[in-house]
Scaffold this active site. Structure first.
Site, mmCIF file in Angstrom:
data_model
loop_
_atom_site.group_PDB
_atom_site.id
_atom_site.type_symbol
_atom_site.label_atom_id
_atom_site.label_comp_id
_atom_site.label_asym_id
_atom_site.label_seq_id
_atom_site.Cartn_x
_atom_site.Cartn_y
_atom_site.Cartn_z
ATOM 1 N N GLU A 29 42.345 39.217 22.552
ATOM 2 C CA GLU A 29 42.505 38.067 21.644
ATOM 3 C C GLU A 29 42.030 38.414 20.242
ATOM 4 O O GLU A 29 41.034 39.132 20.109
ATOM 5 C CB GLU A 29 41.703 36.878 22.191
ATOM 6 C CG GLU A 29 42.261 36.396 23.514
ATOM 7 C CD GLU A 29 41.411 35.313 24.163
ATOM 8 O OE1 GLU A 29 40.448 34.840 23.536
ATOM 9 O OE2 GLU A 29 41.716 34.935 25.301
ATOM 10 N N ARG B 272 39.771 34.299 31.743
ATOM 11 C CA ARG B 272 39.622 35.348 30.734
ATOM 12 C C ARG B 272 40.814 36.292 30.878
ATOM 13 O O ARG B 272 41.246 36.584 32.005
ATOM 14 C CB ARG B 272 38.338 36.158 30.958
ATOM 15 C CG ARG B 272 37.059 35.483 30.524
ATOM 16 C CD ARG B 272 36.955 35.375 28.997
ATOM 17 N NE ARG B 272 35.706 34.761 28.582
ATOM 18 C CZ ARG B 272 35.525 33.457 28.358
ATOM 19 N NH1 ARG B 272 36.528 32.618 28.513
ATOM 20 N NH2 ARG B 272 34.350 33.003 27.959
ATOM 21 N N HIS C 233 43.646 30.199 23.281
ATOM 22 C CA HIS C 233 42.307 30.016 23.871
ATOM 23 C C HIS C 233 41.687 28.675 23.441
ATOM 24 O O HIS C 233 40.660 28.646 22.751
ATOM 25 C CB HIS C 233 41.386 31.190 23.500
ATOM 26 C CG HIS C 233 40.203 31.311 24.421
ATOM 27 N ND1 HIS C 233 39.612 32.509 24.730
ATOM 28 C CD2 HIS C 233 39.493 30.375 25.111
ATOM 29 C CE1 HIS C 233 38.589 32.311 25.553
ATOM 30 N NE2 HIS C 233 38.498 31.000 25.797
HETATM 31 P P1 NAP Z 1 31.656 28.980 37.895
HETATM 32 O O1 NAP Z 1 31.274 27.598 38.269
HETATM 33 O O2 NAP Z 1 30.627 30.049 37.931
HETATM 34 O O3 NAP Z 1 32.891 29.399 38.836
HETATM 35 C C1 NAP Z 1 33.341 30.705 38.939
HETATM 36 C C2 NAP Z 1 34.047 30.863 40.279
HETATM 37 O O4 NAP Z 1 34.636 32.165 40.337
HETATM 38 C C3 NAP Z 1 33.149 30.730 41.497
HETATM 39 O O5 NAP Z 1 33.819 29.963 42.458
HETATM 40 C C4 NAP Z 1 32.973 32.163 41.999
HETATM 41 O O6 NAP Z 1 32.757 32.138 43.393
HETATM 42 C C5 NAP Z 1 34.327 32.745 41.614
HETATM 43 N N1 NAP Z 1 34.328 34.200 41.478
HETATM 44 C C6 NAP Z 1 33.478 34.978 40.770
HETATM 45 N N2 NAP Z 1 33.778 36.269 40.923
HETATM 46 C C7 NAP Z 1 34.857 36.313 41.736
HETATM 47 C C8 NAP Z 1 35.635 37.371 42.282
HETATM 48 N N3 NAP Z 1 35.369 38.658 42.014
HETATM 49 N N4 NAP Z 1 36.679 37.052 43.097
HETATM 50 C C9 NAP Z 1 36.952 35.764 43.376
HETATM 51 N N5 NAP Z 1 36.234 34.712 42.895
HETATM 52 C C10 NAP Z 1 35.207 34.997 42.090
HETATM 53 O O7 NAP Z 1 32.247 29.034 36.448
HETATM 54 P P2 NAP Z 1 33.072 27.888 35.666
HETATM 55 O O8 NAP Z 1 32.156 27.009 34.910
HETATM 56 O O9 NAP Z 1 34.039 27.264 36.612
HETATM 57 O O10 NAP Z 1 33.837 28.797 34.578
HETATM 58 C C11 NAP Z 1 34.715 29.808 35.008
HETATM 59 C C12 NAP Z 1 35.183 30.639 33.829
HETATM 60 O O11 NAP Z 1 36.180 29.944 33.106
HETATM 61 C C13 NAP Z 1 34.137 30.978 32.772
HETATM 62 O O12 NAP Z 1 33.301 32.043 33.159
HETATM 63 C C14 NAP Z 1 34.982 31.318 31.571
HETATM 64 O O13 NAP Z 1 35.268 32.700 31.537
HETATM 65 C C15 NAP Z 1 36.276 30.533 31.813
HETATM 66 N N6 NAP Z 1 36.457 29.457 30.812
HETATM 67 C C16 NAP Z 1 37.513 29.509 29.970
HETATM 68 C C17 NAP Z 1 37.703 28.487 29.057
HETATM 69 C C18 NAP Z 1 38.870 28.499 28.116
HETATM 70 O O14 NAP Z 1 38.736 28.016 27.000
HETATM 71 N N7 NAP Z 1 40.021 28.983 28.517
HETATM 72 C C19 NAP Z 1 36.798 27.419 28.975
HETATM 73 C C20 NAP Z 1 35.723 27.415 29.847
HETATM 74 C C21 NAP Z 1 35.553 28.437 30.773
HETATM 75 P P3 NAP Z 1 32.055 33.371 44.156
HETATM 76 O O15 NAP Z 1 30.835 33.719 43.361
HETATM 77 O O16 NAP Z 1 31.786 32.834 45.521
HETATM 78 O O17 NAP Z 1 33.066 34.457 44.184
HETATM 79 C C1 GLV Z 2 35.336 29.453 26.862
HETATM 80 O O1 GLV Z 2 36.160 30.289 26.974
HETATM 81 C C2 GLV Z 2 34.117 29.404 27.614
HETATM 82 O O2 GLV Z 2 33.816 30.348 28.357
HETATM 83 O O3 GLV Z 2 33.392 28.408 27.456
#
Ligand code: NAP
Ligand code: GLV
Length: 287
Positions: free
Chosen positions: A235, A206, A253
């Site tokens: 955005e 993000r 994005h």
């Molecule tokens: P997830 O499985 O919940 O992984 C998030 C990771 O971030 C966990 O390892 C968590 O570990 C860590 N984290 C959370 N807060 C933190 C902090 N303050 N400092 C360091 N690490 C931290 O989520 P995911 O499915 O991988 O998705 C992650 C994010 O990607 C989504 O929330 C979304 O915003 C983004 N995303 C973007 C797109 C795009 O189109 N660009 C698409 C999909 C997702 P801990 O809790 O141990 O810290």
């Molecule tokens: C996209 O940005 C998502 O969070 O799925």
């Protein structure tokens, strides 16, 4: 998704009484005021894994369940991070523009790119997407390190105690945390300076996770080497200064935006809404 929703449910497009389930996107979310304009609301189904634009605390206080779309978009979003890495290091977008602008014919070959293979890669947030990125990097990375608040048991990567320590020990820093208050500005000037003039920032998480002004300044002043960005602070606005930079690759994005994954996300949203109306357990509730 709209057609599918329309064929299954009584669809309204404005908030108001009688609405029991709301479907929203990750970029749009839903704020407290809109939630309160729907007194009968009991479900918010987000068509994204990130729900930072949903006022979850307010929804919870009103007893409203929230669902998102984890897992189905993990692989495509990880692919986007890898695409950005290669695009930055091997100057894919720049070279494409070079050919289209007729510069190859007029000026000969462009300046050389940089080698990605062997680079040390740091993942900020080793969750679903961060882990999928790390797996993809394993065959070509020199070393993989990560930081998340809690070390991941059994992860075969070096754990860094904080974000600055992670950035200081890698060439490429990939941001893969959620957005929202807990991570706002996590990648600040100190982190960018630790990454340094030979370092590259990749952000598929993000825009809010990175201090965008600090990022623009670090790139403009040569304190940061390069960046590959799929997400931005405001955005669809992208800072003007970034548009002119040749060491930056910019995407609108599109992390999960393939036909296949968008269908899987829509199917999951609909399955959650159907489960809700059928009184069955939700498939992917936000905990
Ligand atoms: P997830 O499985 O919940 O992984 C998030 C990771 O971030 C966990 O390892 C968590 O570990 C860590 N984290 C959370 N807060 C933190 C902090 N303050 N400092 C360091 N690490 C931290 O989520 P995911 O499915 O991988 O998705 C992650 C994010 O990607 C989504 O929330 C979304 O915003 C983004 N995303 C973007 C797109 C795009 O189109 N660009 C698409 C999909 C997702 P801990 O809790 O141990 O810290
Ligand atoms: C996209 O940005 C998502 O969070 O799925």
């Amino acid at each position: 998704m709209l057609d599918d929703l329309q064929s299954r449910f009584d669809l309204r497009t404005a908030p108001g009484p009688g609405i029991r389930a709301a479907v929203t996107g990750g970029a749009e979310g839903i704020d407290a005021a809109t939630i309160d304009r729907c007194p009968d609301l009991a479900l918010i189904a987000v068509c994204a894994v990130g729900y930072d634009k949903v006022d979850v605390a307010h929804a919870r206080a009103r007893g409203i369940a929230v669902t998102n779309t984890p897992d189905v978009l993990t692989e495509d979003t990880a692919d986007t991070a890898i695409a950005l890495m290669f695009a930055v290091y091997r100057r894919v977008a720049l070279y494409d523009r070079y050919v289209r602008d007729g510069r190859w014919e007029k000026e000969g070959p462009p300046p050389l790119a940089r080698k990605l293979t062997g680079r040390r890669i740091g993942i900020l947030g080793l969750g679903r997407i961060g882990s999928a990125i790390a797996k993809r990097c394993a065959p070509f990375a020199g070393e993989i390190a990560y930081h998340s608040r809690t070390p991941v048991p059994g992860a075969p990567y070096r754990y860094a105690a904080d974000t600055v320590a992670l950035a200081a020990g890698v060439d490429v820093l990939v941001v893969a945390t959620p957005g929202g208050k807990g991570t706002a500005g996590l990648v600040d000037r100190a982190v960018l300076d630790a990454l340094g003039p030979d370092g590259t920032l990749i952000n598929i998480a993000r825009g809010s996770v990175v201090d965008e002004d600090a990022l623009v300044a670090a790139l403009a002043e040569g304190r940061l080497g390069a960046a590959g960005l799929d997400v931005f602070a405001h955005e669809p606005h992208v800072p003007e200064t970034l548009l002119a930079m040749e060491n930056v690759v910019l995407l609108p994005h599109q992390g999960s935006a393939t036909v296949e994954t968008r269908k899987a996300m829509a199917d999951l949203v609909i399955a959650n809404v159907e489960a809700f109306f059928a009184g069955k357990p939700l498939l992917t509730p936000v905990e």
